[in-house]
Design an enzyme around this catalytic site. Structure first.
Site, PDB file in Angstrom:
ATOM      1  N   ASP A  37       0.831  -1.194   0.000  1.00 62.57           N
ATOM      2  CA  ASP A  37       0.000   0.000   0.000  1.00 62.57           C
ATOM      3  C   ASP A  37       0.873   1.253   0.000  1.00 62.57           C
ATOM      4  O   ASP A  37       1.982   1.249   0.537  1.00 62.57           O
ATOM      5  CB  ASP A  37      -0.899   0.028   1.237  1.00 62.57           C
ATOM      6  CG  ASP A  37      -2.151  -0.814   1.058  1.00 62.57           C
ATOM      7  OD1 ASP A  37      -2.584  -1.000  -0.086  1.00 62.57           O
ATOM      8  OD2 ASP A  37      -2.697  -1.288   2.074  1.00 62.57           O
ATOM      9  N   ARG A  84      -1.439  -1.067  -8.785  1.00 59.52           N
ATOM     10  CA  ARG A  84      -2.790  -0.607  -8.435  1.00 59.52           C
ATOM     11  C   ARG A  84      -2.807   0.916  -8.497  1.00 59.52           C
ATOM     12  O   ARG A  84      -2.030   1.590  -7.821  1.00 59.52           O
ATOM     13  CB  ARG A  84      -3.175  -1.060  -7.030  1.00 59.52           C
ATOM     14  CG  ARG A  84      -4.550  -0.557  -6.565  1.00 59.52           C
ATOM     15  CD  ARG A  84      -4.698  -0.686  -5.045  1.00 59.52           C
ATOM     16  NE  ARG A  84      -4.551  -2.050  -4.604  1.00 59.52           N
ATOM     17  CZ  ARG A  84      -4.231  -2.396  -3.346  1.00 59.52           C
ATOM     18  NH1 ARG A  84      -3.980  -1.461  -2.437  1.00 59.52           N
ATOM     19  NH2 ARG A  84      -4.117  -3.666  -3.012  1.00 59.52           N
TER      20      ARG A  84
END
Length: 309
Positions: free
Chosen positions: A135, A185
């Site tokens: 992340d 992502r």
């Protein structure tokens, strides 16, 4: 102004105490967070997988400032990965890891400790047959996160990256990472950032998202389209088609609890649809950023507080 206030509150101990002690908060949090225990995460993962969706699991926690807490987070991920293997879910469920939760924010040797801890998680993921995505957090961690990503990919080339379209640097980062085997992502971004590094206007962020997505779709990596915006989802499909990509050569991603009907529609059309599922006791910061991202989330929260029974 409201978004800025919520993002400020996400780091406020006083606001956290207020929200955590409000009895009516729990049913709202349950919409966005799978639960506190790993068993809750496994149960929700099974439900999503059985419906045809894929999953990425986040053991909530960030800004760890003690080595013992970072170690505990690593152990939690190792247990989670073991359970994914035991339950036969590892083929369709991966994990997402915030580096600040595994040591990046430690005052001494944070970068090295985060790398070592992330390496342990990646090793365990490789053994059970799944993947890890790192992340991205606020802009001050971007360079460190991408450096750790590069080091991890020497041993685990499948480690995924997250890039945030509201940062002005991201279009260049997308071009750099749009290489063979690279999983990226792309999201809009959920932290309060200064104008010097991030677009502030929603239209500018959307335009940046499209530019970044075009770079990823035209590259040789594997784009992961993290958006709930109907227009951006449609544009992503068009860009994929223009780039000659078929379903399975990119994927859509959405947050647990948001637009589940759209998730099922995309999955039903043959697309890979992955749901980001957070779980754990440290849900507060995540929850507040979700409220800040979409006005509809705030309305849902307020209705829940005002409606008893």
């Amino acid at each position: 102004m409201l978004r800025s206030s919520l993002l400020f509150a996400s780091r406020s101990p006083a606001a956290r105490t207020l929200v955590e002690t409000t009895p009516l908060t729990k049913p709202v949090v349950d919409r966005f967070v799978a639960g506190s225990a790993v068993d809750d995460a496994i149960r929700i993962t099974r439900e999503l997988v059985d419906s045809g969706r894929y999953v990425t699991l986040d053991h909530l926690g960030e800004d760890t400032v003690q080595t013992t807490d970072a170690d505990a987070t690593v152990e939690a991920y190792l247990r989670l990965l073991g359970l994914l293997q035991e339950t036969g879910l590892s083929e369709r469920a991966e994990v997402s890891v915030k580096l600040s939760a595994v040591g990046q924010s430690l005052p001494k040797n944070g970068h090295r400790i985060a790398l070592e801890n992330a390496h342990k998680i990646c090793s365990a993921a490789g053994v059970v047959g799944t993947t890890v995505t790192l992340d991205m957090e606020d802009h001050t961690t971007t360079d460190s996160t991408l450096d750790i990503l590069a080091e991890l990919r020497l041993d685990f080339p499948w480690v995924g990256a997250v890039l945030q379209a509201y940062l002005k640097r991201t279009e260049g980062d997308c071009r750099d990472l749009a290489t063979a085997g690279s999983r990226v992502r792309l999201c809009k971004g959920a932290y309060k950032e200064p104008e010097s590094v991030a677009y502030q206007d929603k239209h500018e962020v959307d335009l940046s998202y499209v530019r970044c997505l075009k770079a990823l779709m035209n590259g040789s990596g594997y784009p992961m389209v993290a958006s709930h915006d109907p227009r951006l989802i449609e544009i992503a499909g068009d860009l994929a088609a223009s780039a000659g990509r078929r379903p399975g050569e990119f994927e859509y991603q959405m947050l647990y609890g948001i637009r589940p009907t759209e998730q099922l529609r995309l999955s039903g059309e043959g697309h890979r649809m992955r749901v980001y599922v957070p779980y754990g006791d440290e849900w507060y910061g995540y929850f507040m950023r979700r409220l800040a991202e979409r006005p509809a989330n705030i309305a849902f929260f307020l209705r829940s507080l005002l409606t008893r029974g």
